[in-house]
Motif scaffolding. Sequence first.
Motif, mmCIF file in Angstrom:
data_model
loop_
_atom_site.group_PDB
_atom_site.id
_atom_site.type_symbol
_atom_site.label_atom_id
_atom_site.label_comp_id
_atom_site.label_asym_id
_atom_site.label_seq_id
_atom_site.Cartn_x
_atom_site.Cartn_y
_atom_site.Cartn_z
ATOM 1 N N ALA A 204 0.807 -1.270 -0.061
ATOM 2 C CA ALA A 204 0.114 0.056 -0.016
ATOM 3 C C ALA A 204 0.901 1.180 0.217
ATOM 4 O O ALA A 204 0.579 2.162 -0.758
ATOM 5 N N GLY A 209 -0.441 8.304 -2.748
ATOM 6 C CA GLY A 209 -1.476 8.820 -1.698
ATOM 7 C C GLY A 209 -0.539 8.943 -0.405
ATOM 8 O O GLY A 209 0.210 8.028 -0.051
ATOM 9 N N GLY A 210 -1.089 9.890 0.298
ATOM 10 C CA GLY A 210 -0.429 10.494 1.742
ATOM 11 C C GLY A 210 -0.491 9.604 2.623
ATOM 12 O O GLY A 210 -1.446 8.595 2.631
ATOM 13 N N LEU A 211 0.564 9.327 3.602
ATOM 14 C CA LEU A 211 0.532 8.622 4.703
ATOM 15 C C LEU A 211 -0.874 8.722 5.634
ATOM 16 O O LEU A 211 -1.412 7.771 6.110
ATOM 17 N N GLY A 212 -0.968 10.048 5.822
ATOM 18 C CA GLY A 212 -2.364 10.288 6.672
ATOM 19 C C GLY A 212 -3.629 9.796 6.138
ATOM 20 O O GLY A 212 -4.490 9.579 6.635
ATOM 21 N N HIS A 213 -3.564 9.768 4.760
ATOM 22 C CA HIS A 213 -4.876 9.039 4.177
ATOM 23 C C HIS A 213 -4.645 7.449 4.181
ATOM 24 O O HIS A 213 -5.620 6.842 4.494
ATOM 25 N N LEU A 215 -3.174 5.577 6.095
ATOM 26 C CA LEU A 215 -3.580 5.085 7.671
ATOM 27 C C LEU A 215 -4.972 4.667 7.991
ATOM 28 O O LEU A 215 -5.255 3.684 8.580
ATOM 29 N N PHE A 216 -5.925 5.658 7.239
ATOM 30 C CA PHE A 216 -7.213 5.331 7.744
ATOM 31 C C PHE A 216 -7.584 4.119 7.066
ATOM 32 O O PHE A 216 -8.600 3.305 7.761
ATOM 33 N N ALA A 217 -6.815 3.258 6.320
ATOM 34 C CA ALA A 217 -7.215 1.971 5.618
ATOM 35 C C ALA A 217 -6.927 0.924 6.715
ATOM 36 O O ALA A 217 -7.794 0.000 6.776
ATOM 37 N N GLN B 116 -9.047 0.451 -1.790
ATOM 38 C CA GLN B 116 -9.120 0.287 -0.368
ATOM 39 C C GLN B 116 -10.434 0.899 0.042
ATOM 40 O O GLN B 116 -10.422 2.003 -0.140
ATOM 41 N N PRO B 117 -11.180 0.088 0.902
ATOM 42 C CA PRO B 117 -12.412 0.865 1.403
ATOM 43 C C PRO B 117 -12.169 2.110 2.311
ATOM 44 O O PRO B 117 -11.235 2.178 2.830
ATOM 45 N N THR B 165 -10.096 9.796 3.176
ATOM 46 C CA THR B 165 -10.048 10.326 4.379
ATOM 47 C C THR B 165 -8.620 10.515 4.741
ATOM 48 O O THR B 165 -7.787 9.617 4.323
ATOM 49 N N HIS B 166 -8.197 11.674 5.335
ATOM 50 C CA HIS B 166 -6.838 11.825 5.876
ATOM 51 C C HIS B 166 -7.104 12.188 7.276
ATOM 52 O O HIS B 166 -7.951 12.949 8.017
ATOM 53 N N MET B 167 -6.280 11.450 8.418
ATOM 54 C CA MET B 167 -6.358 11.317 9.529
ATOM 55 C C MET B 167 -5.567 12.664 10.065
ATOM 56 O O MET B 167 -4.898 12.612 11.180
ATOM 57 N N LEU B 171 -3.911 12.949 14.018
ATOM 58 C CA LEU B 171 -2.483 12.970 13.929
ATOM 59 C C LEU B 171 -1.859 14.020 14.739
ATOM 60 O O LEU B 171 -0.862 13.888 15.593
ATOM 61 N N HIS B 247 -1.532 15.971 -1.212
ATOM 62 C CA HIS B 247 -2.129 14.606 -1.857
ATOM 63 C C HIS B 247 -3.456 14.859 -2.150
ATOM 64 O O HIS B 247 -3.980 14.134 -3.228
#
Lengths: 301, 301
Positions: A204, A209-213, A215-217, B116-117, B165-167, B171, B247
Amino acid sequence: MSQARLIALDWGSTRLRAFLMGEGGDVLQTRQSDDGASTLHGAEAFARALAGLVGGWREQQPQLRLLACGMVGSQHGWREAPYVRCPADAAALAGQALAIDDGLRIIPGLVDDAAQPDVMRGEETQIVGALALRPELAEDACLVLPGTHSKWARVKAGRVTGFATHMTGELFALLRQHSVLARLMPADGSSPASPEAFLQGVDAARQDGGLGHQLFAVRTLGLFKQLAPEQLPDYLSGLLIGHEIAHGLHDRGTRLALVGDPALCGRYVQALARFDAPAPLLLDNTAPAGLWQLALTMKLI
Amino acid sequence: MSQARLIALDWGSTRLRAFLMGEGGDVLQTRQSDDGASTLHGAEAFARALAGLVGGWREQQPQLRLLACGMVGSQHGWREAPYVRCPADAAALAGQALAIDDGLRIIPGLVDDAAQPDVMRGEETQIVGALALRPELAEDACLVLPGTHSKWARVKAGRVTGFATHMTGELFALLRQHSVLARLMPADGSSPASPEAFLQGVDAARQDGGLGHQLFAVRTLGLFKQLAPEQLPDYLSGLLIGHEIAHGLHDRGTRLALVGDPALCGRYVQALARFDAPAPLLLDNTAPAGLWQLALTMKLI
């Protein structure tokens, strides 16, 4: 037992490790305690912690020199050993070692201030040790030291020319323990390892795609039962290590080495293979070898 | 007071907000409580929380319908309203609303399972509200809903075609409170804002280098006194929001809108300008407008 020549101290934030070293850099004995630099306040506390761990060795051979590396030399350590600037080699580090007293010296950390400043304390000594043990790395290599704050160091012609820190281990711990992602996972330590989930996380990280996104997976894969709860920590680990590698690999030199805990380095070996990187050289903790090499450079022994 | 027509409920994880709405979607009265969905367990607890907040309104007009959105419809909410798949429009959401009883219905969340969902609950209703208030967004736009879990949604021809979604907010909170970075910062809430440090963080995010690496600069910029302790939280905020935008912006459509808390949206406006993005449209909480629109679609009113 062969004659002791040096007491080498790998004195990090949370642990103090002492190595009694003999001729040729052999480790004769090791001791360790929880008296990490972040747990001690004031010079007396450091002196007591040291005496408590290695006082016996010093009583037997009062002439033994001590050489330390790590957070013991930070602002909040025993005393601050100012950072040496990159590019730097073993001679530069040895030349700016801080003498606490006649018996004990502290190796300074390194700063790379080419862009925003980056720092290391302890890893510079591990790098010196790695180059001493595997001289073929000195010419042109990338040394990776995985951990709470992983370091990717570039070495050219025997000098550390620059490096970057990645907060991979700390992010894992934060997200594993305190985030919304933690709620779907079993309590710490109860999961068997899932190599498949780890590699899925690495893959993945290789996508856009950024890490912050991404991670939500971890949450949604759990929510939709595409991964079992006990697989989620490994997926998270793969995602974070994958992101570290994706950014670290862009300037890797002709040789790649991993230095540190074998289990953690094993994860990096697996992840690096997904990036089609050449198989790295593997080295365990090289701090004792680095301290030995620096003691030689300083003519302490 | 004009005649009430609907009780709209924005029922998230941590807060329950109720809007008594009159003709044309006017908000006549608002009430709120801390009875968020994550604080309640079991249908009775939800029913009690609802009665406690809006029981008075219902006594006066027993025939009033209630329509809710948000985590109240999640697995751990009152009852689960299964996700609707993208692409989806207001009619799809309205058509799959979950009836708790004759008086109350819950709008389902959305799932984007193209890769990924990814999921949202509550934001789908805010999007419906934004499109109702600003129809020019319906044709081809990107709607950004900043927050703990920021959403970037693509809208085409009146339908949500996908989202990410971005966390970011989570974070920020984790790193601000629990990480090594927090140690150099003043305690929460005591710092005046530093717009310069915020933009410096945004600019850092525009450079190459992973988030896990760039985060470490929050520490070193503090360590080398290039930023004051009270500036570090804003630098961290800029870095995280900058990464989100870097992103998110890759597929932004012809119009860009920010929906949510004005202070937080203000940060995104400043950050977007550093990316040379066009000035976005700004909308405050559009959940009431969305619930009104969905109630119309469902012919509840």
